[in-house]
Structure formats: structure tokens, C-alpha cells
Design an enzyme around this catalytic site. Sequence first.
Site, PDB file in Angstrom:
ATOM      1  N   HIS A   1      17.724  -2.523 -10.698  1.00 57.15           N
ATOM      2  CA  HIS A   1      17.852  -2.198  -9.264  1.00 57.15           C
ATOM      3  C   HIS A   1      16.841  -1.126  -8.846  1.00 57.15           C
ATOM      4  O   HIS A   1      17.085  -0.383  -7.896  1.00 57.15           O
ATOM      5  CB  HIS A   1      19.264  -1.729  -8.915  1.00 57.15           C
ATOM      6  CG  HIS A   1      20.351  -2.607  -9.445  1.00 57.15           C
ATOM      7  ND1 HIS A   1      20.935  -3.612  -8.720  1.00 57.15           N
ATOM      8  CD2 HIS A   1      20.943  -2.647 -10.671  1.00 57.15           C
ATOM      9  CE1 HIS A   1      21.860  -4.224  -9.459  1.00 57.15           C
ATOM     10  NE2 HIS A   1      21.862  -3.658 -10.659  1.00 57.15           N
TER      11      HIS A   1
ATOM     12  N   SER B   1     -10.177   5.688   1.193  1.00 58.74           N
ATOM     13  CA  SER B   1      -9.869   5.475   2.607  1.00 58.74           C
ATOM     14  C   SER B   1     -11.066   5.897   3.439  1.00 58.74           C
ATOM     15  O   SER B   1     -11.808   6.809   3.058  1.00 58.74           O
ATOM     16  CB  SER B   1      -8.649   6.304   2.987  1.00 58.74           C
ATOM     17  OG  SER B   1      -8.659   6.577   4.368  1.00 58.74           O
TER      18      SER B   1
ATOM     19  N   LYS C   1      -7.608   9.899  -0.572  1.00 57.49           N
ATOM     20  CA  LYS C   1      -6.891   8.696  -0.997  1.00 57.49           C
ATOM     21  C   LYS C   1      -7.559   7.960  -2.157  1.00 57.49           C
ATOM     22  O   LYS C   1      -8.767   7.876  -2.240  1.00 57.49           O
ATOM     23  CB  LYS C   1      -6.755   7.709   0.174  1.00 57.49           C
ATOM     24  CG  LYS C   1      -5.797   8.120   1.255  1.00 57.49           C
ATOM     25  CD  LYS C   1      -4.350   8.220   0.785  1.00 57.49           C
ATOM     26  CE  LYS C   1      -3.732   6.894   0.449  1.00 57.49           C
ATOM     27  NZ  LYS C   1      -3.508   6.053   1.608  1.00 57.49           N
TER      28      LYS C   1
ATOM     29  N   GLU D   1      -2.545  -4.585  -5.152  1.00 60.15           N
ATOM     30  CA  GLU D   1      -1.899  -5.028  -3.904  1.00 60.15           C
ATOM     31  C   GLU D   1      -2.356  -6.436  -3.534  1.00 60.15           C
ATOM     32  O   GLU D   1      -1.559  -7.274  -3.108  1.00 60.15           O
ATOM     33  CB  GLU D   1      -2.249  -4.078  -2.760  1.00 60.15           C
ATOM     34  CG  GLU D   1      -1.697  -2.673  -2.917  1.00 60.15           C
ATOM     35  CD  GLU D   1      -2.328  -1.730  -1.903  1.00 60.15           C
ATOM     36  OE1 GLU D   1      -1.941  -1.800  -0.722  1.00 60.15           O
ATOM     37  OE2 GLU D   1      -3.215  -0.945  -2.279  1.00 60.15           O
TER      38      GLU D   1
END
Length: 479
Positions: A164, A285, A291, A298
Site C-alpha cells: 500500500h 528545468s 531541478k 517518467e
Amino acid sequence: MTTSGPPAPEDLWGGRFHKELDPQARDFHSSVRFDWRLFPYDIRGSMAHARMLGRCGIIPQEDADRICEGLESILSDLSTGRLAVDPRAEDIHSFVEAELTRRIGDAGKRLHTARSRNDQVAVDTRMYVRDAIDGLAGRLHDGQQALVDLAGRYLDVIMPGYTHLQRAQPVLFAHHCLAYFEMFFRDRERLADCRRRADVCPLGAGALAGVPYPVDREGVARELGFAAVAANSLDAVSDRDYVIELVSALALIMVHLSRLGEELVLWASQEFGFVEVDDAFATGSSIMPQKKNPDMAELVRGKAGRVFGHLQALLAMMKGLPLAYNKDMQEDKEALFDAVDTAAACLGVMVPMLRSLRVRGDRTLAATRQGFLNATDLADYLVQRGVPFREAHRLVGQAVARCLETGRALEDLSLEELRALSPVIEEDVYAVLDIRRCVDARNSRGGTARAQVEQALAEARRRLAGRKPPQQPGEPALG
Ligand code: ARG
């Protein structure tokens, strides 16, 4: 579609028609802008067919020889870029045939004897599928190797195991890696199984009913490396199971890759901080200078959806089609090619990213200190001293509640506090609560104990060495 420039290629079926095809209709039904990729298979298939026609006395041997020479030169010119596929052609099959006749004259017009584009496209696609599978199996093998290496490199690293997405019990990082090894192993098995059924030659089925010539189907199949000839001509030209099976195997590969991608995204976050993705596989970024984003992981996660979509499209396209060939089936190719390209590209980036991954064992260990990952072990300790498990579970739950109130871990409770829970608890409980001991306690076969994982790792290496993928003629097919 422009009509200027050199004359458009002649249609294969002009004889009974009184009108030119409407330009929009021509563009609409043409498949050459995607099926051009089949040219190496189309030409090899045609050469085997022509040689058979000559050998069996169906066309003059000298015509067969000229056809093969012509096809050889087309193959070489297309491969080197000296010849470009005409985008106005109907499909790659008609383009190659027209180009052949342009080069060698009338002999070229004999190539299509005892053949139809229906068995031709099926043989091309089956050859493509075989090569694509070999290429993908090689990439999965590399992925398994990368996982085994990663596991071996970080054999000491302990991390929280989750259910979970809540910290559950400690596991070895290597154990987690080997879970993906098993997924990739099944993926390769599925591909091999699909390849077996794809490895059947449809040539000789003709348009649908077989051909009225003394063809040597076995000889053609042998020359093209097929294990068998298709048993039924109707099925041979109607079957696209091999496309659906491959894309379905790819969909599962993408499920696995997307889960791995998601874990890498999570683990690379500040919140987890378990891994560092190599700079070569991360991006920055345009506005936030600090970043470092795990874009590749992804994208792998995101690209899964298009492969699932292709599988759905293929199933819907085939559903309810009457036998035998229907033009609907031309729609299989973009789905197939894109599914193969997508899975190959995802493996292509995931594998080196895994190879260069850095694991923060200090962070993963620190994470095991919070979240009561040794709670089950305390319950098991009580069970060993005669407390029924259900009762032990309740007692440990109370201990956890006490710890939560005071911001402590189970091992921070004094012996007195623990004995207040149950008098069977003694000083040796603290050793049992040690995280490394919790890991090693799970020594059941396939469990996370160091001894088990070391054995599993050795076994994984043995399995990898024993199951080398075939040579990878599929690499070009993967673009
Ligand atoms: N481009 C076609 C396809 O991919 C080739 C087969 C065409 N056959 C036909 N009877 N029109 O399906």
C-alpha cells in the site's frame, strides 16, 4: 497529395477499371508511408518465391535468375539510400514489383505468379515479427543483466519493503532488483512463445484458396528460415494472432517497465532519496535552476499507455472480420511498428539508466528505522514463546500505539515497558528487533534473507548465462 513530378506508379489492378482512382482515395488506402519498413523482408520473401518458381519449372529459370538479381540490386539500393521509396506507391509490395519491372523488364512481371499480396504481406510481417522479437529479447536480456549487476553491487543495502506504499518489512535492495529480473524473464518467455507461433510460412496460400501451380511451399519456408508451413490457406491470409500476441506481450513488458519507472521516480525524489539517477539520464528545468528531473523514467511510465492502446486497436480491428483477407487488416502495421519501437526505446533507455544508477544505502537504511518495520518480528518473537499469533499481533499493536504517542521506535522501549506487554519478553528481544536480523530471519525459499538472495543472485547469473538470446538480426527492425 501532389500529382506533379514523374508519372505516378501504375496500379497493380488497372485492367478492369475505366477511371483513375480518386486522389483522396489513393492517398487514403496507400500504406507505403508506413509499410516501407518491410522492404528487406518483402525482397527476401520475393527472392525465395522466385527461386522456387524457377526450380519448380513454373517460370523460366533465366527469368527467375534475373528477378533475383534485380531484387538484390533493389535491396542494396534501398538499404544504402540510393533508391527512395515512392510515396505515391500503393504499398511496399507494389513499389518493389514496379521497380523490379522497371529495372529488368518483362521478366519482372512473372514474379507475382502463384502469389497474392495477401500471403505476401503475411510472410513479410511474420518475418518482421520474428526479428523484432529477437531484438527485444536481447534488450530484455541486457535489462536482466543490468538488474543482476545492480543487485550484486548493492548487496549490503537494506531498504523498506512496501505494501500500500506504506513501509511494511525490510528487504534487501538486491531482492527488489531480482523481482524485476523475474518479470523480464517471463517477458522473454512470452516473446519466445509468440515467436514459435509466428514462425509459420503463409506463402503458397495465394489470395485465399491456395494456388493452381506445383509450388514447393516447404522449400520456400526453409529458405526463409520458417519452422513450418501454414496448414490452411484461408487461415494463412486471415491470421493476425501473431501481431496481437506480440503487442500483448509488449503491453506486459510496458506494465513492468512502467512500474520500474514509477519506483525510480519515487526513489529519486527528495522525499525518498533512495537513488540518484545519473546526470546522463536526467534533465533540468528551464526556470528552476536546482531541478533534476527523472524524465526518462517518467516517459517510460507514460509511454505504456500507447502500447495498451495499440493492443486495444488491434483487437477491435480483428473482431468480427469475416474470412479471409480484409483491407481492415492493413491497419495492423502502424500499431505493431509503434508498439515494437516504443518498447524497444523504453528498454533502450531503461537499461543504461539502471547500469548507472547510484543507490543511497544510508538513506534506505534510515528509512527502515521509522515505520515499525520490525513489528512483525516482535510478534513472531512472542509466538516463539508460546503466545498465539493473533494475541501477539494485538500486543505489538499496543506497543506501536505507545511508541507513536512518544515518538519512539519499538527498540527504544525499555525492557520493563516491553515486559509490561508480555512477561515472556527478555533481553534477547533487542537482537530480534535489529533490522538486519529481521531481513535475515526471512530465510524461506525466495525470501529476502541475505543467504536466500545470494543464492537467487547466483541462480539468476546462471540462468542468464544459460539462456543467451539468439544473435540479434532484429536490431535494424527496431529502428
Ligand atoms: N497493403 C496491404 C496490407 O497491408 C497489402 C495486402 C493487400 N491485399 C489486397 N488484397 N489489397 O494489408
